[in-house]
Design an enzyme around this catalytic site. Structure first.
Site, PDB file in Angstrom:
ATOM      1  N   ASP A  30       0.868  -1.169   0.000  1.00 12.92           N
ATOM      2  CA  ASP A  30       0.000   0.000   0.000  1.00 12.92           C
ATOM      3  C   ASP A  30       0.918   1.236   0.000  1.00 12.92           C
ATOM      4  O   ASP A  30       2.114   1.115   0.301  1.00 12.92           O
ATOM      5  CB  ASP A  30      -0.860  -0.061   1.278  1.00 12.92           C
ATOM      6  CG  ASP A  30      -1.522   1.248   1.596  1.00 12.92           C
ATOM      7  OD1 ASP A  30      -2.261   1.746   0.733  1.00 12.92           O
ATOM      8  OD2 ASP A  30      -1.295   1.785   2.707  1.00 12.92           O
ATOM      9  N   ASP A  32      -0.093   5.272   0.849  1.00 16.52           N
ATOM     10  CA  ASP A  32      -0.279   6.252   1.935  1.00 16.52           C
ATOM     11  C   ASP A  32      -0.407   5.547   3.283  1.00 16.52           C
ATOM     12  O   ASP A  32      -1.244   4.669   3.463  1.00 16.52           O
ATOM     13  CB  ASP A  32      -1.528   7.097   1.674  1.00 16.52           C
ATOM     14  CG  ASP A  32      -1.343   7.998   0.462  1.00 16.52           C
ATOM     15  OD1 ASP A  32      -1.599   7.534  -0.661  1.00 16.52           O
ATOM     16  OD2 ASP A  32      -0.919   9.150   0.651  1.00 16.52           O
ATOM     17  N   ASP A 208      -2.141  -0.168   5.795  1.00 17.01           N
ATOM     18  CA  ASP A 208      -2.432   0.489   7.085  1.00 17.01           C
ATOM     19  C   ASP A 208      -3.897   0.822   7.308  1.00 17.01           C
ATOM     20  O   ASP A 208      -4.272   1.232   8.405  1.00 17.01           O
ATOM     21  CB  ASP A 208      -1.654   1.805   7.166  1.00 17.01           C
ATOM     22  CG  ASP A 208      -2.235   2.855   6.232  1.00 17.01           C
ATOM     23  OD1 ASP A 208      -2.397   2.550   5.023  1.00 17.01           O
ATOM     24  OD2 ASP A 208      -2.568   3.950   6.694  1.00 17.01           O
TER      25      ASP A 208
HETATM   26  O1  LIG Z   1      -4.456   3.038  -0.617  1.00 16.91           O
HETATM   27  P1  LIG Z   1      -3.527   4.148  -0.232  1.00 16.91           P
HETATM   28  O2  LIG Z   1      -2.247   4.159  -1.027  1.00 16.91           O
HETATM   29  O3  LIG Z   1      -3.276   4.179   1.246  1.00 16.91           O
HETATM   30  O4  LIG Z   1      -4.294   5.493  -0.616  1.00 16.91           O
HETATM   31  C1  LIG Z   1      -5.464   5.862   0.117  1.00 16.91           C
HETATM   32  C2  LIG Z   1      -5.781   7.321  -0.136  1.00 16.91           C
HETATM   33  O5  LIG Z   1      -4.605   8.059   0.192  1.00 16.91           O
HETATM   34  C3  LIG Z   1      -4.653   9.479   0.020  1.00 16.91           C
HETATM   35  O6  LIG Z   1      -5.405  10.029   1.080  1.00 16.91           O
HETATM   36  C4  LIG Z   1      -4.847   9.754   2.355  1.00 16.91           C
HETATM   37  O7  LIG Z   1      -3.517  10.274   2.440  1.00 16.91           O
HETATM   38  C5  LIG Z   1      -3.407  11.721   2.362  1.00 16.91           C
HETATM   39  C6  LIG Z   1      -1.941  12.096   2.375  1.00 16.91           C
HETATM   40  O8  LIG Z   1      -1.279  11.575   3.483  1.00 16.91           O
HETATM   41  C7  LIG Z   1      -4.170  12.326   3.551  1.00 16.91           C
HETATM   42  O9  LIG Z   1      -4.107  13.757   3.495  1.00 16.91           O
HETATM   43  C8  LIG Z   1      -5.623  11.848   3.517  1.00 16.91           C
HETATM   44  O10 LIG Z   1      -6.309  12.308   4.682  1.00 16.91           O
HETATM   45  C9  LIG Z   1      -5.704  10.320   3.469  1.00 16.91           C
HETATM   46  O11 LIG Z   1      -7.049   9.879   3.323  1.00 16.91           O
HETATM   47  C10 LIG Z   1      -5.164   9.850  -1.346  1.00 16.91           C
HETATM   48  O12 LIG Z   1      -5.435  11.229  -1.393  1.00 16.91           O
HETATM   49  C11 LIG Z   1      -6.388   9.050  -1.763  1.00 16.91           C
HETATM   50  O13 LIG Z   1      -6.665   9.293  -3.146  1.00 16.91           O
HETATM   51  C12 LIG Z   1      -6.105   7.555  -1.596  1.00 16.91           C
HETATM   52  O14 LIG Z   1      -7.237   6.800  -1.976  1.00 16.91           O
END
Ligand SMILES: O=P(O)(O)OC[C@H]1O[C@H](O[C@H]2O[C@H](CO)[C@@H](O)[C@H](O)[C@H]2O)[C@H](O)[C@@H](O)[C@@H]1O
Length: 275
Positions: A30, A32, A208
């Site tokens: 993954d 983020d 996560d």
């Molecule tokens: O599946 P992932 O790689 O974990 O992505 C999930 C989402 O991540 C991002 O949003 C998240 O991270 C941001 C930066 O740290 C944070 O600001 C936000 O609150 C989180 O929800 C991304 O913007 C999404 O498009 C992804 O789906």
């Protein structure tokens, strides 16, 4: 709807992380909260250069059996790991660049995508501090900077999926996402595992967030290694506390892979010199 979903297994007592062999395992990460620290703004994240080098080394050592599995579009994933171009499932599996470099993408009917975007943009405009991320066939409604609007954001998203049964909600960290029904990280990992160079190996998946639980479910069913980063209920069999622990583990995996490749070369060389 509860944001903690239906996860029932608590893995607070978890064994130490293993060091899976790079030729026997396929590696899924993954992004983020796993390879990148969470930031206030989606655009503010990065993956440190040494971590990208470790990914590259593990990608090579595993003969290409390494993929990113993310809610982000593949185009953003490419920017985050540049200059690497890795196999990737983006938008929770609605986009996929497979192990042979072929690209697959789910699309919504154009008019429907436009209507949904307009409805969401109008609704989010009334909720100061929220952020709408449009990903083509999916939408992320962020409220990290406006926690007071969490319930309003959820209601807005629910009103949209109520009108469009081909869409479902995907809660995450300070975000409610709307994505195509039937697409999730578990299905994406399963699909990768049917194709070369992933097929015939055991999967490792590190994640996560709630969206990663479907991935853990599939990895557990395939007798693989599932790793949750951070706190909270999870189906994962292993757990680390922080993103920096993932970085450390990746470094160790990379060193193990380098060591086993040099041992293989030495053995080959020894064999040859005896023949
Ligand atoms: O599946 P992932 O790689 O974990 O992505 C999930 C989402 O991540 C991002 O949003 C998240 O991270 C941001 C930066 O740290 C944070 O600001 C936000 O609150 C989180 O929800 C991304 O913007 C999404 O498009 C992804 O789906």
């Amino acid at each position: 709807m509860t944001l903690t979903s239906e996860i029932q297994v608590n893995t607070t007592e978890t064994p130490l992380l293993p060091h899976p062999d790079s030729q026997q395992y396929a590696f899924f990460f993954d992004v983020d909260g796993t390879l990148a620290e969470i930031r206030d703004e989606p655009d503010a994240v990065s993956i440190p250069p040494e971590v990208r080098q470790h990914l590259q080394a593990l990608f090579t050592a595993s003969s290409g059996a390494l993929a990113l599995i993310s809610g982000r579009p593949v185009e953003q994933l490419d920017q985050l790991v540049a200059p690497l171009i890795l196999p990737a499932a983006g938008v929770h599996g609605a986009e996929m660049r497979d192990g042979e470099g072929q690209f697959h993408r789910v699309t919504l009917p154009a008019q429907m995508a436009k209507d949904v975007e307009q409805t969401l943009a109008a609704g989010m405009e009334k909720l100061p501090g929220t952020l709408l991320e449009v990903k083509g066939m999916a939408f992320a409604l962020h409220y990290r900077q406006a926690m007071l609007h969490q319930q309003h954001v959820l209601e807005l998203a629910e009103s949209v999926v109520a009108k469009h049964p081909e869409l479902v909600l995907q809660p995450g960290k300070c975000v409610i996402e709307i994505k195509p029904r039937g697409k999730d990280k578990g299905a994406a990992i399963y699909d990768f595992m049917q194709q070369p160079p992933f097929a015939g190996r055991l999967p490792v998946f590190v994640g996560d967030d709630l969206t990663d639980e479907k991935g853990f479910e599939v990895v557990n069913a395939l007798s693989g290694i599932s790793v949750k980063v951070g706190e909270g209920l999870s189906l994962a069999k292993y757990r680390v506390k922080h993103v920096r622990d993932v970085y450390q583990w990746l470094g160790t995996l990379q060193r193990h892979a380098a060591l086993s490749s040099s041992t293989t070369h030495t053995n080959t060389h020894t064999k040859e010199s005896h023949s």
